[in-house]
Design an enzyme around this catalytic site. Structure first.
Site, PDB file in Angstrom:
ATOM      1  CD  GLU A 118       4.532 -29.741 -16.182  1.00  0.00           C
ATOM      2  OE1 GLU A 118       5.481 -29.947 -15.403  1.00  0.00           O
ATOM      3  OE2 GLU A 118       3.964 -28.639 -16.290  1.00  0.00           O
TER       4      GLU A 118
HETATM    5  C1  LIG Z   1       6.538 -39.219  -9.261  1.00  0.00           C
HETATM    6  C2  LIG Z   1       5.915 -37.861  -9.157  1.00  0.00           C
HETATM    7  C3  LIG Z   1       6.679 -36.737  -9.433  1.00  0.00           C
HETATM    8  C4  LIG Z   1       6.122 -35.461  -9.286  1.00  0.00           C
HETATM    9  N1  LIG Z   1       6.920 -34.352  -9.459  1.00  0.00           N
HETATM   10  C5  LIG Z   1       6.440 -33.136  -9.087  1.00  0.00           C
HETATM   11  C6  LIG Z   1       7.304 -31.999  -9.013  1.00  0.00           C
HETATM   12  O1  LIG Z   1       8.493 -32.063  -9.337  1.00  0.00           O
HETATM   13  N2  LIG Z   1       6.800 -30.824  -8.559  1.00  0.00           N
HETATM   14  C7  LIG Z   1       5.494 -30.704  -8.179  1.00  0.00           C
HETATM   15  O2  LIG Z   1       5.101 -29.625  -7.763  1.00  0.00           O
HETATM   16  N3  LIG Z   1       4.636 -31.755  -8.259  1.00  0.00           N
HETATM   17  C8  LIG Z   1       5.079 -32.966  -8.686  1.00  0.00           C
HETATM   18  N4  LIG Z   1       4.245 -34.057  -8.733  1.00  0.00           N
HETATM   19  C9  LIG Z   1       2.839 -33.875  -8.378  1.00  0.00           C
HETATM   20  C10 LIG Z   1       1.922 -34.037  -9.589  1.00  0.00           C
HETATM   21  O3  LIG Z   1       2.045 -32.935 -10.436  1.00  0.00           O
HETATM   22  C11 LIG Z   1       0.496 -34.248  -9.036  1.00  0.00           C
HETATM   23  O4  LIG Z   1       0.462 -35.552  -8.496  1.00  0.00           O
HETATM   24  C12 LIG Z   1      -0.555 -34.074 -10.098  1.00  0.00           C
HETATM   25  O5  LIG Z   1      -0.671 -32.720 -10.451  1.00  0.00           O
HETATM   26  C13 LIG Z   1      -1.939 -34.568  -9.640  1.00  0.00           C
HETATM   27  O6  LIG Z   1      -2.295 -34.051  -8.387  1.00  0.00           O
HETATM   28  P1  LIG Z   1      -2.780 -35.044  -7.245  1.00  0.00           P
HETATM   29  O7  LIG Z   1      -1.791 -36.145  -7.135  1.00  0.00           O
HETATM   30  O8  LIG Z   1      -3.083 -34.247  -6.039  1.00  0.00           O
HETATM   31  O9  LIG Z   1      -4.106 -35.691  -7.811  1.00  0.00           O
HETATM   32  P2  LIG Z   1      -5.594 -35.047  -7.699  1.00  0.00           P
HETATM   33  O10 LIG Z   1      -5.551 -33.606  -8.075  1.00  0.00           O
HETATM   34  O11 LIG Z   1      -6.170 -35.413  -6.388  1.00  0.00           O
HETATM   35  O12 LIG Z   1      -6.326 -35.850  -8.858  1.00  0.00           O
HETATM   36  C14 LIG Z   1      -6.906 -37.144  -8.705  1.00  0.00           C
HETATM   37  C15 LIG Z   1      -7.768 -37.443  -9.926  1.00  0.00           C
HETATM   38  O13 LIG Z   1      -8.818 -36.475 -10.029  1.00  0.00           O
HETATM   39  C16 LIG Z   1      -8.788 -35.838 -11.298  1.00  0.00           C
HETATM   40  N5  LIG Z   1      -9.161 -34.437 -11.138  1.00  0.00           N
HETATM   41  C17 LIG Z   1      -8.740 -33.557 -10.206  1.00  0.00           C
HETATM   42  N6  LIG Z   1      -9.307 -32.357 -10.409  1.00  0.00           N
HETATM   43  C18 LIG Z   1     -10.107 -32.468 -11.492  1.00  0.00           C
HETATM   44  C19 LIG Z   1     -10.950 -31.586 -12.223  1.00  0.00           C
HETATM   45  N7  LIG Z   1     -11.078 -30.295 -11.885  1.00  0.00           N
HETATM   46  N8  LIG Z   1     -11.629 -32.076 -13.282  1.00  0.00           N
HETATM   47  C20 LIG Z   1     -11.488 -33.351 -13.660  1.00  0.00           C
HETATM   48  N9  LIG Z   1     -10.710 -34.235 -13.022  1.00  0.00           N
HETATM   49  C21 LIG Z   1     -10.015 -33.807 -11.966  1.00  0.00           C
HETATM   50  C22 LIG Z   1      -7.365 -35.997 -11.790  1.00  0.00           C
HETATM   51  O14 LIG Z   1      -7.288 -35.933 -13.207  1.00  0.00           O
HETATM   52  C23 LIG Z   1      -6.998 -37.376 -11.246  1.00  0.00           C
HETATM   53  O15 LIG Z   1      -7.467 -38.366 -12.122  1.00  0.00           O
HETATM   54  C24 LIG Z   1       4.758 -35.335  -8.915  1.00  0.00           C
HETATM   55  C25 LIG Z   1       3.993 -36.472  -8.676  1.00  0.00           C
HETATM   56  C26 LIG Z   1       4.555 -37.712  -8.773  1.00  0.00           C
HETATM   57  C27 LIG Z   1       3.711 -38.920  -8.441  1.00  0.00           C
END
Ligand SMILES: Cc1cc2nc3c(=O)[nH]c(=O)nc-3n(C[C@H](O)[C@H](O)[C@H](O)COP(=O)(O)OP(=O)(O)OC[C@H]3O[C@@H](n4cnc5c(N)ncnc54)[C@H](O)[C@@H]3O)c2cc1C
Length: 581
Positions: free
Chosen positions: A428
Site C-alpha cells: 500500500e
Molecule cells: C504480501 C504482499 C501483498 C501485496 N498485495 C498487493 C495487492 O493486493 N495488489 C497490488 O497491486 N500490489 C500488492 N503488493 C505489491 C506492493 O504494493 C509492492 O510490493 C510495493 O508497492 C513496493 O513495490 P516493489 O515491491 O516493486 O518495490 P520497489 O518499488 O522496487 O521498492 C524497493 C525499495 O525502493 C524504494 N523506492 C522505490 N521508489 C522510490 C522512490 N521514488 N523514492 C524513494 N524510495 C523509493 C522503496 O521504498 C523500497 O524500499 C503486495 C506485495 C506483497 C509483498
C-alpha cells in the site's frame, strides 16, 4: 476503544450528523461488545492454523484456504460484519468509519491474514460508490458490501511497483461497451480463493493511445465470473491465478500472480483517470494498513503481558531470598510492556481520529466541516500508515523479547505476529513513499496551513493540562518541547530549496511527526480520564500512560531533528559502487 471513540473521535458529534442518526453511542458500544465476542470466539482460533498450513494453489488454478477459513468467513458474512459501514441502500448498516475501524481492528487482531480480504473488499466498495456507474453499482455493490463477493486490487506488475506509471497491462475496447484486458499482475492479495462465489478485481491498465506514466492509467472492473443482467453468475472470465508466493508471514493470505488473458472488464469512470480514482481510495486503504500495525501489536502485547505474569525468573529488588520473582516485577520487562502499551494507545487514538476525519470529510454538515475533515485525513494518512506499520514491527519484536527464548520458537505464537507484521511497511505504498507523500505533497497544501493548524492544536493542549495534577508539568513540558521540535523540522522542510534535501529528511520527519502526535493524543486521553482517576485504576492508568510517554518516548523526537535537517550530502558521499563492499 469506547473511551477513544468518545474522547478522541468525537463519536457523539459524529452520530449527531444526519447520515448517522440511527447509530448512537450506545448502539455503537453494543456493536463493539458483540464484535469482541465474535472475533475472539470465531476468528481468532483460525490464526495459528492459517500460519501453519497457508493457502495453497491447486493444479487447476483454484486456491484452497486453510481449514476453518471458509466456515469462519461465512459466519462473518452471515452475521453482517462486512456491512458495518456500507450504505444502507446497498445492504450496509451505515455506521461511521470510526466505528467500522474499531471492528476492523478486532478482526485484524484476530487474524491479520484473513482481515486483508474484507479490507480489500471495503476499498472496492469505496471505488464503486465514488466512481462507479449506476449499472456497475447495481451489479456489484450489494454483494461486496455484505462480503458475499470479495474485492481485490490489481496494480503491481514486475516492472511497476512503487512506480505505477510504468505499468503495461493493456485494455482495448470491444465496441459493445466492454473492454478486453491483457497483462500480468503480481503480488495480488486474495487474488484467488474459495471463500466467496465471485471475486471482483479492480485492475489498472492502459487504454489505447494512453499518455505515458501515471496520466495514462485507467481503472477497470474485471470479475472472476461475469455477471448476467439478472445478477446471476455467468461465464468464467479470463483472469486466472498462475502461482502463489511463498512468504515470510500472512501465510493464509494468498499472494497471487494473476494473468489477464482477454479478460472482459468494464471501465470505471473516465478513461486515463485511474490514478485519480486510486488516490481517492487511498485515505481509507492506508488507514487500514496502519491499523494492522496497531491490531497486531495489541494481540502480541496481550500475550506478552500474560506470559510476564506467569513466568518466574531471578529475584526482583526487595523480593524474599527464597523465591524467584515473576518477570513482570523486573524494571526492564516493565519498560518493554509499558512501551508497547503506550504506543498502542497512542496509535489507536491517532487512527480513530483519522477515521473520524474521513467521516467529517464525507458527511460533515457544512462545506467548511467537510473541507476540514478532508485536509486532516489527508495529512494523517502517511503518518497513520508509516508510523503505525513501523511500530507494528517494533512492538511485535518487543513482545518476542518479553517471552525470551520461548518467543523465538513458534509454539507461543509471538513469532508469527512479528512475521505477519513485516509486510505492512511495504505494501500500500512503502513507508519510504509515505514519507515522501507527507513532505512533498501534504505539508505544502495551502502553504502549510493544514500542518500548522495541527501543531497549533497540540500547543494549545500543552497549555491546558493543569487538570493532570502532579503530572501536569512533566507532560505539558515534554509536549511543548516536542511540538517546538516538530515545528522547527516542519518549517525547515517547507523552506527547503533542494528537493533531495527534503527527501533526505522525509523518513525521520515522519517518525518525529508520529512520536509527537502520539504524545498529543495520550495527553488528551489523560485529560479526559483525570477527573475520575483517583477512584478508578483504569482511568488512572491513562494518566500513567501519558506520563510514561512524556518521560520516555516524546524526548526521542528531539534526537531526530539532526537527521531531518541535515542535507542529502552525506547520503551520497559514498559512491554507489562502494555500497555493499
Ligand atoms: C504480501 C504482499 C501483498 C501485496 N498485495 C498487493 C495487492 O493486493 N495488489 C497490488 O497491486 N500490489 C500488492 N503488493 C505489491 C506492493 O504494493 C509492492 O510490493 C510495493 O508497492 C513496493 O513495490 P516493489 O515491491 O516493486 O518495490 P520497489 O518499488 O522496487 O521498492 C524497493 C525499495 O525502493 C524504494 N523506492 C522505490 N521508489 C522510490 C522512490 N521514488 N523514492 C524513494 N524510495 C523509493 C522503496 O521504498 C523500497 O524500499 C503486495 C506485495 C506483497 C509483498
Amino acid at each position: 476503544m469506547n473511551f477513544v471513540l468518545e474522547h478522541i473521535a468525537g463519536l457523539g458529534e459524529l452520530t449527531a450528523l444526519p447520515a448517522f442518526s440511527h447509530a448512537d453511542g450506545e448502539t455503537a458500544a453494543a456493536v463493539l461488545d458483540e464484535a469482541a465476542r465474535f472475533f475472539s470466539e470465531v476468528v481468532a482460533p483460525t490464526n495459528r492454523i492459517g500460519d501453519q498450513v497457508g493457502s495453497v494453489r491447486n493444479e487447476d488454478g483454484s486456491v484452497s484456504t486453510p481449514p476453518g477459513f471458509k466456515e469462519a468467513y461465512r459466519r462473518y458474512v452471515d452475521a453482517g460484519w462486512g456491512a458495518v459501514k456500507g450504505p444502507p441502500e446497498f445492504g450496509g448498516h451505515g455506521f461511521p468509519t470510526a466505528v467500522a475501524i474499531a471492528v476492523q481492528e478486532m478482526l485484524t487482531s484476530a487474524n491479520m491474514a484473513m482481515s486483508l480480504c474484507p479490507m480489500l473488499t471495503a476499498s472496492a466498495v469505496v471505488a464503486l460508490i465514488r466512481h462507479g456507474s449506476d449499472d456497475q453499482r447495481a451489479a456489484f455493490l450489494e454483494k461486496l458490501v455484505t462480503g458475499e463477493w470479495t474485492g481485490t486490487m490489481l496494480l503491481t506488475e514486475p516492472e511497476a511497483g512503487s512506480d505505477l506509471g510504468a505499468l503495461r497491462a493493456r485494455a482495448t475496447p470491444n465496441g459493445d461497451g466492454t473492454w478486453s484486458l491483457t497483462g500480468q499482475k503480481i503480488f495480488i492479495t486474495w487474488g484467488e480463493h474459495d471463500m466467496a462465489d465471485n471475486i471482483v478485481h479492480l485492475v489498472l491498465a492502459r487504454a489505447p493511445e494512453a499518455p505515458p506514466g501515471t496520466r495514462g492509467i485507467s481503472m477497470f472492473i474485471v470479475p472472476k465470473y461475469l455477471v448476467r443482467d439478472d445478477g446471476s453468475l455467468g461465464e468464467r472470465n479470463g483472469v486466472v491465478c498462475v502461482s502463489l508466493e511463498h512468504k515470510l508471514g500472512i501465510h493464509a493470505s494468498p499472494t497471487a500472480v494473476m494473468a489477464l488473458e482477454n479478460a472482459t472488464g468494464s471501465l470505471i469512470g473516465e478513461v486515463h483517470q485511474g490514478m485519480r480514482y486510486m488516490f481517492s481510495m487511498m485515505n481509507d486503504a492506508r488507514l487500514h494498513v496502519g491499523l494492522e500495525g496497531l491490531a497486531i501489536s495489541e494481540r502480541a502485547y496481550q500475550q506478552a503481558a500474560a506470559h510476564a505474569r506467569e513466568r518466574r525468573q531471578g529475584r526482583a529488588v526487595g523480593a524474599p531470598r527464597t523465591e524467584s520473582s515473576l518477570i513482570v516485577a523486573h524494571p526492564d520487562v516493565r519498560r518493554m510492556l509499558m512501551t508497547m502499551r503506550v504506543n498502542i494507545e497512542a496509535m489507536r487514538a491517532l487512527m480513530y481520529d483519522h477515521a473520524a476525519a474521513i467521516d467529517r470529510a464525507e458527511w460533515g454538515a457544512t462545506d467548511a466541516e467537510r473541507a476540514e475533515g478532508e485536509t486532516r485525513a489527508a495529512l494523517l494518512t502517511p503518518v497513520t500508515k508509516g508510523w503505525g506499520s513501523d511500530l507494528g514491527v517494533e512492538l511485535t519484536s518487543l513482545a518476542i523479547q518479553v517471552y525470551g527464548g520461548m518467543g523465538y520458537v513458534e509454539e507461543t505464537g509471538a513469532a508469527q505476529h512479528w512475521r505477519d507484521s513485516r509486510i505492512a511497511p511495504i505494501y500500500e505504498g512503502t513507508n519510504g513513499i509515505q514519507a515522501i507523500d507527507l513532505v512533498l505533497r501534504k505539508l505544502p497544501v495551502d502553504d502549510g496551513a493544514g500542518v500548522r493548524g495541527y501543531l497549533d492544536e497540540i500547543e494549545k493542549l500543552a497549555a491546558d493540562l493543569d487538570g493532570l495534577g502532579v503530572h501536569a508539568p512533566a507532560i505539558a513540558g515534554a509536549l511543548r518541547t516536542g511540538v517546538e521540535t516538530l515545528r522547527t523540522a516542519t518549517e525547515h522542510l517547507l523552506g527547503c530549496d533542494d528537493a533531495n534535501d527534503a527527501l533526505a529528511g522525509a523518513a525521520p520527519y515522519l517518525r518525529m511527526f508520529g512520536i509527537v502526535a502520539g504524545g498529543y493524543y495520550l495527553a488528551r486521553l489523560a485529560r479526559a480520564a483525570a477527573p475520575e482517576a483517583a477512584s478508578d485504576p483504569w482511568l488512572a492508568a491513562k494518566v500513567a500512560s501519558a506520563r510514561f510517554y512524556a518521560d520516555q518516548i516524546l524526548p526521542q523526537a528531539g534526537g531526530l531533528l539532526g537527521a531531518v535537517t541535515a542535507d542529502s550530502g552525506q547520503l551520497f558521499a559514498v559512491d554507489a559502487e562502494l555500497l555493499g563492499t
